[in-house]
Design a protein around this motif. Structure first.
Motif, PDB file in Angstrom:
ATOM      1  N   THR A  91      22.018  42.720  89.314  1.00  0.00           N
ATOM      2  CA  THR A  91      23.023  42.207  87.995  1.00  0.00           C
ATOM      3  C   THR A  91      23.651  43.246  87.225  1.00  0.00           C
ATOM      4  O   THR A  91      24.467  42.845  86.537  1.00  0.00           O
ATOM      5  CB  THR A  91      21.667  41.238  87.421  1.00  0.00           C
ATOM      6  N   GLY A  92      23.033  44.281  86.944  1.00  0.00           N
ATOM      7  CA  GLY A  92      23.521  45.464  86.184  1.00  0.00           C
ATOM      8  C   GLY A  92      24.797  45.847  87.000  1.00  0.00           C
ATOM      9  O   GLY A  92      25.517  46.029  86.149  1.00  0.00           O
ATOM     10  N   GLY A  98      32.069  44.369  86.044  1.00  0.00           N
ATOM     11  CA  GLY A  98      32.832  43.344  85.176  1.00  0.00           C
ATOM     12  C   GLY A  98      33.361  43.891  83.919  1.00  0.00           C
ATOM     13  O   GLY A  98      34.570  43.686  83.562  1.00  0.00           O
ATOM     14  N   GLY A  99      32.455  44.891  82.901  1.00  0.00           N
ATOM     15  CA  GLY A  99      32.926  45.478  81.950  1.00  0.00           C
ATOM     16  C   GLY A  99      34.219  46.410  82.442  1.00  0.00           C
ATOM     17  O   GLY A  99      35.055  46.466  81.677  1.00  0.00           O
ATOM     18  N   PHE A 100      34.064  47.166  83.449  1.00  0.00           N
ATOM     19  CA  PHE A 100      35.146  48.052  84.013  1.00  0.00           C
ATOM     20  C   PHE A 100      36.374  47.274  84.498  1.00  0.00           C
ATOM     21  O   PHE A 100      37.410  47.695  83.841  1.00  0.00           O
ATOM     22  CB  PHE A 100      34.681  48.747  85.088  1.00  0.00           C
ATOM     23  N   ILE A 101      36.170  46.224  84.909  1.00  0.00           N
ATOM     24  CA  ILE A 101      37.275  45.409  85.162  1.00  0.00           C
ATOM     25  C   ILE A 101      38.114  44.884  83.968  1.00  0.00           C
ATOM     26  O   ILE A 101      39.206  44.734  83.836  1.00  0.00           O
ATOM     27  CB  ILE A 101      36.951  44.253  86.237  1.00  0.00           C
ATOM     28  N   ILE A 167      25.544  34.913  82.171  1.00  0.00           N
ATOM     29  CA  ILE A 167      25.861  33.400  82.167  1.00  0.00           C
ATOM     30  C   ILE A 167      26.033  32.952  83.637  1.00  0.00           C
ATOM     31  O   ILE A 167      25.695  31.848  83.914  1.00  0.00           O
ATOM     32  CB  ILE A 167      27.062  33.257  81.259  1.00  0.00           C
ATOM     33  N   LEU A 168      26.670  33.643  84.450  1.00  0.00           N
ATOM     34  CA  LEU A 168      27.145  33.154  85.698  1.00  0.00           C
ATOM     35  C   LEU A 168      26.240  33.469  87.070  1.00  0.00           C
ATOM     36  O   LEU A 168      26.091  32.717  87.853  1.00  0.00           O
ATOM     37  CB  LEU A 168      28.183  34.005  86.227  1.00  0.00           C
ATOM     38  N   VAL A 169      25.013  34.207  86.377  1.00  0.00           N
ATOM     39  CA  VAL A 169      23.848  34.514  87.402  1.00  0.00           C
ATOM     40  C   VAL A 169      23.012  33.308  87.202  1.00  0.00           C
ATOM     41  O   VAL A 169      22.516  32.657  86.299  1.00  0.00           O
ATOM     42  CB  VAL A 169      23.389  35.597  87.159  1.00  0.00           C
TER      43      VAL A 169
END
Length: 169
Positions: A91-92, A98-101, A167-169
């Motif tokens: 998850t990390g 996601g943060g990099f994207i 949230i999505l996991v």
């Protein structure tokens, strides 16, 4: 999430994440790991605490080269390490990626808005060419030379990426 929210606030306003905040996150992470292990009746408390610390250290080491090149700030690395420490590698990874994207899209949007896309890409290619020709690692970014116009608050982006991942996991 509370620590990440405060870190993102500092990153946006001051372009840095205070060490005391990261230290607080580490202490809280170790305490929460201890609490979880005790609640689960798990006697391997030390193992769980070492896993948290191990994930933190592995991620810090993995991103260290980006810091040496001044492509990412030390606070951003420690924030990513905290995320991995708390969420584990699976998850990390989703949260930090996601943060990099988010940061990449933010950066592309700002470059397009300011009309500096060609200039920034040219600067990056020049940096890479210099790196390969001289075989010396130099700073890609310097606040005194480059200012803060091209800086993306990556801590804030990783906070958003973590929100989405959780949230999505």
């Amino acid at each position: 999430m509370f620590i990440l929210a405060i870190a993102s606030h500092f990153d946006v306003r001051e372009h840095r994440i205070p060490n005391y905040l990261v230290f607080t996150g580490i202490v809280m992470g170790l305490c929460l790991t201890l609490q979880e292990a005790v609640e689960d009746g798990n006697l391997a408390v030390l193992h769980e605490m070492m896993a948290f610390a191990g994930r933190f250290l592995v991620v810090t080491a993995a991103f260290f080269l980006l810091f040496v090149c001044r492509m990412i700030g030390a606070g951003d690395i420690k924030t990513a390490a905290l995320i991995f420490g708390y969420l584990g590698f699976g998850t990390g990874f989703k949260a930090v990626a996601g943060g990099f994207i988010i940061g990449a899209f933010w950066s592309l949007f700002l470059m397009a808005l300011k009309g500096s896309t060609f200039q920034r890409l040219s600067y990056f290619l020049t940096y890479l060419r210099s790196l390969f020709q001289t075989k010396k690692i130099t700073a890609y970014y310097s606040s005194s030379r480059d200012g803060y116009d091209a800086v993306i608050p990556l801590g804030f982006c990783m906070f958003l990426g973590t929100l989405l991942a959780v949230i999505l996991v």
